[in-house]
Design an enzyme around this catalytic site. Structure first.
Site, short mmCIF file in Angstrom:
data_model
loop_
_atom_site.label_atom_id
_atom_site.label_comp_id
_atom_site.label_asym_id
_atom_site.label_seq_id
_atom_site.Cartn_x
_atom_site.Cartn_y
_atom_site.Cartn_z
N ASP A 1 43.23 -142.92 -32.12
CA ASP A 1 42.90 -142.24 -30.86
C ASP A 1 42.48 -143.29 -29.84
O ASP A 1 41.94 -144.34 -30.19
CB ASP A 1 41.72 -141.29 -31.07
CG ASP A 1 42.10 -139.99 -31.77
OD1 ASP A 1 43.22 -139.91 -32.32
OD2 ASP A 1 41.27 -139.08 -31.78
N SER B 1 36.97 -150.34 -30.74
CA SER B 1 37.48 -151.63 -30.31
C SER B 1 38.94 -151.47 -29.92
O SER B 1 39.28 -150.60 -29.14
CB SER B 1 37.29 -152.68 -31.39
OG SER B 1 37.56 -153.96 -30.88
N HIS C 1 45.00 -145.60 -38.71
CA HIS C 1 45.98 -145.08 -39.67
C HIS C 1 47.30 -145.84 -39.58
O HIS C 1 47.51 -146.66 -38.68
CB HIS C 1 46.19 -143.59 -39.42
CG HIS C 1 44.98 -142.76 -39.70
ND1 HIS C 1 44.91 -141.88 -40.75
CD2 HIS C 1 43.77 -142.69 -39.07
CE1 HIS C 1 43.72 -141.29 -40.76
NE2 HIS C 1 43.01 -141.77 -39.74
#
Length: 295
Positions: free
Chosen positions: A101, A262, A158
């Site tokens: 995200d 980050s 992911h």
């Protein structure tokens, strides 16, 4: 607009903000943040988490545990898992998915060995990949995408596709903030910050997924090795994975996490993928959505 012209347009406080990044005790602040994030102070921790969530507009309805009282520490909150089906993974076999995200910081074509950091700032593959020229050669004239995770975002990372891990490289470095403003004004930012480089073999060719550290990013971890930092060794450390130690991951599977947000950088070989046309700089993105298609 060149760098000098950009600097001339900055306000006094913007210049102070940039200068502070160079003089502040980055490692000390990061260690302090790491210590604080581990503490379990009961109602005090829950109250501070609630304030943080309010300030950054964190959407707790997507979390597997939506109540602040479910988190014993900030660390648990930072790496909170999502509810089932909160991020459906695109199942098109020719599509690669976004790993996290956040927002697209930059993306596009790698010009020989140069990647765009921000308007007017480029950095080299060789620098980003810690001087590994053989590895950098794979990605010359390839494609890249940089995803910035803000404090409000889901902090787990992911896999864009099925892959086999070949190598992991820990690169010590600075801990500059990686927010969009600093990305525009700190040269070579992603190639000078601490980072974990993960090299994969995929049906789309070689792929690199890089976790970039930042100020108060207390640690980065992977599912196969656990917490990578701390400790923070002063030299580059490499792990190879083959034979019995081979690590296979599937599309959409969790591969790592940040303890506070980050940046993730993906690299793809030349003529292997085409980045999704709807993605633009500063586009908000969600893990599992389409990043690229097979060429």
């Amino acid at each position: 607009m060149n760098i000098l012209e950009k600097k001339a347009q900055l306000s006094y406080w913007q210049r102070i903000k940039i200068a502070f990044q160079y003089v502040m005790p980055q490692l000390y602040l990061t260690r302090l943040a790491g210590w604080f994030a581990k503490q379990q102070w009961g109602a005090v921790t829950h109250f501070v988490i609630k304030l943080f969530a309010k300030k950054y507009h964190v959407d707790m309805s997507e979390a597997a545990k939506p109540n602040f009282s479910d988190y014993a520490s900030f660390n648990e909150f930072f790496i909170r898992p999502l509810a089932d089906n909160a991020r459906p993974i695109n199942q098109n076999p020719t599509a690669l998915c976004l790993p996290a995200d956040g927002r697209i910081s930059q993306l596009g074509h790698i010009e020989q060995d140069l990647l765009l950091q921000a308007k007017g700032h480029y950095f080299s593959l060789n620098d980003l990949l810690a001087g590994d020229e053989a590895l950098a050669h794979h990605f010359k004239d390839g494609e890249f995408a940089t995803t910035y995770l803000s404090p409000r975002d889901y902090h787990r990372v992911h896999m864009p596709c099925d892959a086999t891990l070949c190598k992991m490289i820990y690169v010590p470095g600075d801990l500059f903030s990686v927010n969009p403003f600093l990305a525009e004004h700190v040269p070579n930012l992603f190639a000078r910050n601490e980072r974990v480089i993960c090299v994969f073999d995929t049906e789309f060719g070689k792929m690199v997924q890089i976790l970039v550290g930042a100020t108060i990013t207390a640690s980065m971890s992977t599912v196969w090795a656990g917490v990578i930092n701390p400790p923070r060794p002063e030299k580059i450390t490499t792990w190879t994975y083959e034979g019995a130690s081979a690590v296979k991951l599937t599309k959409g599977q969790e591969m790592g996490a940040f303890q506070l947000g980050s940046t993730v950088i993906n690299l793809f070989e030349k003529d292997r993928v085409q980045l999704a046309s709807h993605l633009q700089v500063d586009s908000p993105v969600r893990m599992g959505e389409i990043l690229a298609h097979q060429k």
